[in-house]
Design a protein around this motif. Structure first.
Motif: not given
Length: 158
Positions: A27-28, A33-34, A62-66
């Motif tokens: 996904c990243k 994004d979500i 969160d660790r993946y910026g998601l």
């Protein structure tokens, strides 16, 4: 550049730690994004959609910026909750890393009853994404009925 577009992933399997890491990395890499609809178990079992599971999954996201929408059993049962109970649910989530919002219901024929829950969730978490996933227009007997449902719902939001 896509500063004004949010990309959403739907039906993401997150059942095991290794699968979760793989899916989140994919996904990243895809600039998602979500995540709005995820599977903590197979087959889908409502009892596995708990605050505890979503909290851990949100930390991983969160660790993946998601960000991740919660679809825990309390959120999905929003129509059976008091205003105070809905606020308590929102308070539990609002400051969690990786929290993106609430997935309230999937494709209700009559969405208007869910507007009240959305208003309360937005009151506590104004920046959260709140998803009442509407049925496609073709599911209604006419375009007018579909538009009336959309307008009625929108008119109830504060």
């Amino acid at each position: 550049m896509r500063d004004n577009i949010t990309l959403n992933a739907y039906l993401v399997p997150l059942m095991t730690e290794s699968l979760r890491d793989e899916m989140l990395q994919l996904c990243k890499d895809a600039d998602i994004d979500i995540l709005s609809h995820v599977y903590p178990s197979t087959p889908w079992v409502a009892e596995t959609h708990t605050f505890k599971w979503y909290k851990a999954a949100m930390e991983d996201c969160d660790r993946y910026g998601l960000k991740l929408l919660t679809r825990d059993v309390d959120v999905m049962g929003a129509l059976n909750k008091s205003d105070d109970q809905l606020r308590e649910i929102a308070e539990k989530y609002k400051d969690l890393p990786g929290f993106g919002g609430f997935f309230i219901v999937d494709e209700p024929y009559t969405p208007s009853p869910y507007a009240h829950a959305e208003n309360i969730f937005r009151e506590v978490c104004p920046d959260a994404y709140v998803n009442v996933n509407f049925l496609p227009g073709a599911a209604y007997p006419s375009r007018d009925v579909y538009l009336r449902q959309l307008c009625d719902y929108g008119g109830l939001l504060t």
